[in-house]
Design a protein around this motif. Structure first.
Motif, PDB file in Angstrom:
ATOM      1  N   ASN A  74      -8.069   4.645   0.599  1.00 39.11           N
ATOM      2  CA  ASN A  74      -9.058   5.706   0.781  1.00 39.11           C
ATOM      3  C   ASN A  74      -8.449   7.107   0.797  1.00 39.11           C
ATOM      4  O   ASN A  74      -8.806   7.949   1.603  1.00 39.11           O
ATOM      5  N   GLY A  75      -7.507   7.317  -0.084  1.00 38.02           N
ATOM      6  CA  GLY A  75      -6.933   8.649  -0.218  1.00 38.02           C
ATOM      7  C   GLY A  75      -5.864   8.985   0.797  1.00 38.02           C
ATOM      8  O   GLY A  75      -5.416  10.122   0.867  1.00 38.02           O
ATOM      9  N   VAL A  76      -5.443   8.012   1.590  1.00 36.24           N
ATOM     10  CA  VAL A  76      -4.380   8.261   2.562  1.00 36.24           C
ATOM     11  C   VAL A  76      -3.055   8.325   1.814  1.00 36.24           C
ATOM     12  O   VAL A  76      -2.796   7.545   0.905  1.00 36.24           O
ATOM     13  N   LEU A  77      -2.206   9.243   2.199  1.00 38.95           N
ATOM     14  CA  LEU A  77      -0.925   9.430   1.549  1.00 38.95           C
ATOM     15  C   LEU A  77       0.027   8.301   1.939  1.00 38.95           C
ATOM     16  O   LEU A  77       0.252   8.047   3.114  1.00 38.95           O
ATOM     17  N   GLU A  78       0.553   7.602   0.943  1.00 41.34           N
ATOM     18  CA  GLU A  78       1.567   6.576   1.173  1.00 41.34           C
ATOM     19  C   GLU A  78       2.915   7.266   1.199  1.00 41.34           C
ATOM     20  O   GLU A  78       3.184   8.138   0.403  1.00 41.34           O
ATOM     21  N   GLU A 129      -5.600   3.404  -6.323  1.00 34.49           N
ATOM     22  CA  GLU A 129      -5.829   2.188  -7.104  1.00 34.49           C
ATOM     23  C   GLU A 129      -4.875   1.104  -6.643  1.00 34.49           C
ATOM     24  O   GLU A 129      -3.810   1.387  -6.107  1.00 34.49           O
ATOM     25  N   GLU A 130      -5.264  -0.140  -6.867  1.00 36.71           N
ATOM     26  CA  GLU A 130      -4.384  -1.249  -6.543  1.00 36.71           C
ATOM     27  C   GLU A 130      -3.124  -1.182  -7.407  1.00 36.71           C
ATOM     28  O   GLU A 130      -3.197  -0.910  -8.599  1.00 36.71           O
ATOM     29  N   ARG A 187       6.681  -9.693  -5.243  1.00 37.15           N
ATOM     30  CA  ARG A 187       5.914  -8.509  -5.643  1.00 37.15           C
ATOM     31  C   ARG A 187       4.815  -8.346  -4.597  1.00 37.15           C
ATOM     32  O   ARG A 187       4.138  -9.306  -4.246  1.00 37.15           O
ATOM     33  N   LEU A 188       4.657  -7.145  -4.105  1.00 42.53           N
ATOM     34  CA  LEU A 188       3.644  -6.868  -3.100  1.00 42.53           C
ATOM     35  C   LEU A 188       2.470  -6.148  -3.736  1.00 42.53           C
ATOM     36  O   LEU A 188       2.662  -5.279  -4.586  1.00 42.53           O
ATOM     37  N   VAL A 189       1.276  -6.510  -3.333  1.00 40.55           N
ATOM     38  CA  VAL A 189       0.069  -5.838  -3.806  1.00 40.55           C
ATOM     39  C   VAL A 189      -0.244  -4.722  -2.820  1.00 40.55           C
ATOM     40  O   VAL A 189      -0.388  -4.963  -1.622  1.00 40.55           O
TER      41      VAL A 189
END
Length: 120
Positions: free
Chosen positions: A76-80, A95-96, A69-71
């Motif tokens: 900072n609002g960057v689009l994943e 959020e995490e 599992r990766l955290v």
């Protein structure tokens, strides 16, 4: 390793994957960090470990396939934009989050393996 769509017809990317993995293996060994890639790259990662020039002492370490599992930390609002980490496609990482278990091929540098043995 991905190539821009516009460049894909002009750039020969057939050897990029092995070159990038080889570089990443050397870097992981030098800084004493795990290297985690998608499980489909396990054989390529093993080849990269086997082909690393011997200027880096103690290579090879081990390559293991496991579920991790990766955290995902806030950005900072960057689009994943990852189809591999989440069922979401593009999202703002505020959020995490913890991923579902993902099959990963993990290179364990010899320096980490040796440290673990000495702590037993």
């Amino acid at each position: 390793v991905n190539v821009d769509f516009a460049a894909s017809s002009k750039a020969d990317s057939s050897r990029w994957h092995d070159a990038v993995l080889g570089h990443a293996v050397r870097k992981a060994e030098r800084i004493g960090a795990f290297l985690s890639v998608d499980a489909y790259s396990a054989q390529a990662l093993k080849r990269a470990v086997a082909n690393v020039p011997r200027d880096v002492p103690e290579i090879p370490g081990d390559v293991v396939v496991r579920a991790d599992r990766l955290v995902l930390r806030p950005s900072n609002g960057v689009l994943e934009a990852s189809d591999y980490l989440s069922n979401e496609h593009d999202w703002v990482q505020m959020e995490e989050q913890v991923t579902r278990p993902l099959r990963r091929a993990v290179y364990v540098p010899q320096s980490i393996a040796d440290k673990g043995k000495s702590e037993l």
